[in-house]
Write a protein that holds these residues in place. Structure first.
Motif, PDB file in Angstrom:
ATOM      1  N   GLY A  11      -0.843   0.735  -1.540  1.00  0.00           N
ATOM      2  CA  GLY A  11      -1.664  -0.560  -1.923  1.00  0.00           C
ATOM      3  C   GLY A  11      -2.742   0.489  -2.159  1.00  0.00           C
ATOM      4  O   GLY A  11      -3.319  -0.418  -1.880  1.00  0.00           O
ATOM      5  N   THR A  12      -2.500   0.664  -4.365  1.00  0.00           N
ATOM      6  CA  THR A  12      -3.590   0.595  -5.194  1.00  0.00           C
ATOM      7  C   THR A  12      -4.089  -0.698  -5.453  1.00  0.00           C
ATOM      8  O   THR A  12      -4.767  -1.300  -5.520  1.00  0.00           O
ATOM      9  CB  THR A  12      -2.544   1.720  -6.160  1.00  0.00           C
ATOM     10  OG1 THR A  12      -1.670   0.708  -6.563  1.00  0.00           O
ATOM     11  CG2 THR A  12      -1.841   3.373  -5.946  1.00  0.00           C
ATOM     12  N   ASN A  13      -2.506  -1.487  -5.461  1.00  0.00           N
ATOM     13  CA  ASN A  13      -3.069  -3.036  -5.446  1.00  0.00           C
ATOM     14  C   ASN A  13      -3.763  -3.655  -4.020  1.00  0.00           C
ATOM     15  O   ASN A  13      -5.217  -5.007  -4.874  1.00  0.00           O
ATOM     16  CB  ASN A  13      -2.351  -3.982  -5.623  1.00  0.00           C
ATOM     17  CG  ASN A  13      -1.323  -3.638  -7.505  1.00  0.00           C
ATOM     18  OD1 ASN A  13      -2.078  -4.023  -7.784  1.00  0.00           O
ATOM     19  ND2 ASN A  13       0.017  -3.457  -7.486  1.00  0.00           N
ATOM     20  N   ALA A  86       1.688  -6.885  -1.976  1.00  0.00           N
ATOM     21  CA  ALA A  86       1.086  -6.536  -2.384  1.00  0.00           C
ATOM     22  C   ALA A  86       1.871  -4.824  -2.377  1.00  0.00           C
ATOM     23  O   ALA A  86       1.936  -4.619  -2.132  1.00  0.00           O
ATOM     24  CB  ALA A  86      -0.393  -6.586  -2.320  1.00  0.00           C
ATOM     25  N   ILE A 107       2.740  -9.566  -6.736  1.00  0.00           N
ATOM     26  CA  ILE A 107       2.857  -8.926  -8.309  1.00  0.00           C
ATOM     27  C   ILE A 107       3.994  -8.624  -8.364  1.00  0.00           C
ATOM     28  O   ILE A 107       4.245  -7.846  -7.449  1.00  0.00           O
ATOM     29  CB  ILE A 107       1.491  -7.974  -8.270  1.00  0.00           C
ATOM     30  CG1 ILE A 107       1.586  -7.357  -9.372  1.00  0.00           C
ATOM     31  CG2 ILE A 107       1.395  -7.277  -6.592  1.00  0.00           C
ATOM     32  CD1 ILE A 107       0.522  -7.618 -10.235  1.00  0.00           C
ATOM     33  N   HIS A 108       4.419  -8.781  -9.437  1.00  0.00           N
ATOM     34  CA  HIS A 108       5.674  -7.613  -9.553  1.00  0.00           C
ATOM     35  C   HIS A 108       5.568  -7.254 -11.097  1.00  0.00           C
ATOM     36  O   HIS A 108       4.557  -7.729 -11.765  1.00  0.00           O
ATOM     37  CB  HIS A 108       6.993  -8.456 -10.070  1.00  0.00           C
ATOM     38  CG  HIS A 108       8.083  -8.739 -10.332  1.00  0.00           C
ATOM     39  ND1 HIS A 108       9.107  -8.014  -9.550  1.00  0.00           N
ATOM     40  CD2 HIS A 108       8.626  -8.734 -11.272  1.00  0.00           C
ATOM     41  CE1 HIS A 108      10.140  -7.711  -9.863  1.00  0.00           C
ATOM     42  NE2 HIS A 108       9.917  -7.629 -12.181  1.00  0.00           N
TER      43      HIS A 108
HETATM   44  C1  GRF Z   1       3.559  -2.014  -7.450  1.00  0.00           C
HETATM   45  O1  GRF Z   1       3.944  -1.979  -8.389  1.00  0.00           O
HETATM   46  C2  GRF Z   1       3.590  -3.228  -7.476  1.00  0.00           C
HETATM   47  O2  GRF Z   1       4.214  -4.065  -9.031  1.00  0.00           O
HETATM   48  C3  GRF Z   1       4.573  -3.680  -6.777  1.00  0.00           C
HETATM   49  O3  GRF Z   1       5.111  -2.925  -5.790  1.00  0.00           O
HETATM   50  C4  GRF Z   1       4.465  -1.215  -6.567  1.00  0.00           C
HETATM   51  C5  GRF Z   1       2.815  -1.426  -4.836  1.00  0.00           C
HETATM   52  O4  GRF Z   1       2.356  -0.462  -5.077  1.00  0.00           O
HETATM   53  N1  GRF Z   1       4.716  -4.968  -6.064  1.00  0.00           N
HETATM   54  P1  GRF Z   1       0.821  -0.316  -4.123  1.00  0.00           P
HETATM   55  O5  GRF Z   1       1.305  -0.022  -2.638  1.00  0.00           O
HETATM   56  O6  GRF Z   1       0.102  -0.917  -4.675  1.00  0.00           O
HETATM   57  O7  GRF Z   1       0.151   1.072  -4.831  1.00  0.00           O
END
Ligand code: GRF
Length: 204
Positions: A11-13, A86, A107-108
């Motif tokens: 969940g860093t995004n 995310a 987000i990709h």
């Molecule tokens: C990120 O690399 C995002 O691009 C992909 O999954 C990962 C999620 O990372 N969809 P986080 O859980 O948000 O840290």
């Protein structure tokens, strides 16, 4: 606007969105965080910020169909305006995608259409970029449509790959960009500045 964030992992995004909302740069609130995986740290991040966090895994709900039915019901009950995927690794069923056309973003971690499509997630994306020897990669935020990673592109940003970079180096560089363009895209959506024309997005 009311935002729901779907996660499966760290969940860093999600954290970047939480921070942006708390700084006041997004005209909206994160009403709900949903994970399909038990123990996803993103659920803890939500709880730490007083955000409703829910585990919607197929085990608890007795199967994927049942889980997805519960997911749709919750999204509608909470009158969610924008769904953000995310790092959500479960497949979003077509009936949910259809109900949230141009109101669901993903987000990709690559420059779509490179290194994307089913099977391309997480580290595999960066491994493929490394193997192919690309000099530039990056991240993409796009609207979700029926084709995996195929929806109208909202924002993209690049990072350079140096010869000595390993997978972790690339992942770190790309993640930094993700944490920038995802909140940016959500802010633009909340301000009503994203206009989908055909399969392209015009930023007003
Ligand atoms: C990120 O690399 C995002 O691009 C992909 O999954 C990962 C999620 O990372 N969809 P986080 O859980 O948000 O840290």
């Amino acid at each position: 606007i009311k935002i729901a964030v779907l996660i499966s992992g760290g969940g860093t995004n999600l954290q970047s969105l939480i921070d942006a909302v708390e700084e006041g740069s997004i005209k909206g609130s994160i009403a709900l965080v949903i994970s399909d995986r038990k123990g996803a740290f993103g659920l803890t991040r939500a709880e730490n910020h007083g955000i409703q966090a829910m585990l919607l895994d197929k085990k608890t709900y007795g199967g994927i169909e049942e889980r997805d039915a519960a997911l749709l019901q919750i999204l509608q009950e909470q009158k969610i305006d924008l769904i953000v995927l995310a790092g959500y690794l479960a497949i979003v069923p077509q009936r949910i995608i259809a109900k949230y056309e141009n109101r669901m973003i993903n987000i990709h971690p690559s420059l779509i259409p490179s290194f994307c499509g089913s099977g391309y997630y997480g580290e595999k994306v960066h491994q493929e970029a490394l193997n192919r020897g690309v000099k530039v990669t990056g991240a993409t935020v796009h609207f979700v449509n029926e084709e995996t990673d195929g929806g109208p592109i909202i924002l993209q940003e690049t990072v350079t790959i140096d010869f000595d970079d390993d997978l972790k180096d690339i992942q770190t560089k790309v993640l930094e960009i993700e944490h920038k363009i995802l909140p940016q895209a959500v802010r633009l959506f909340a301000e009503g500045r994203l206009k989908v024309i055909g399969n392209r997005v015009k930023i007003l």
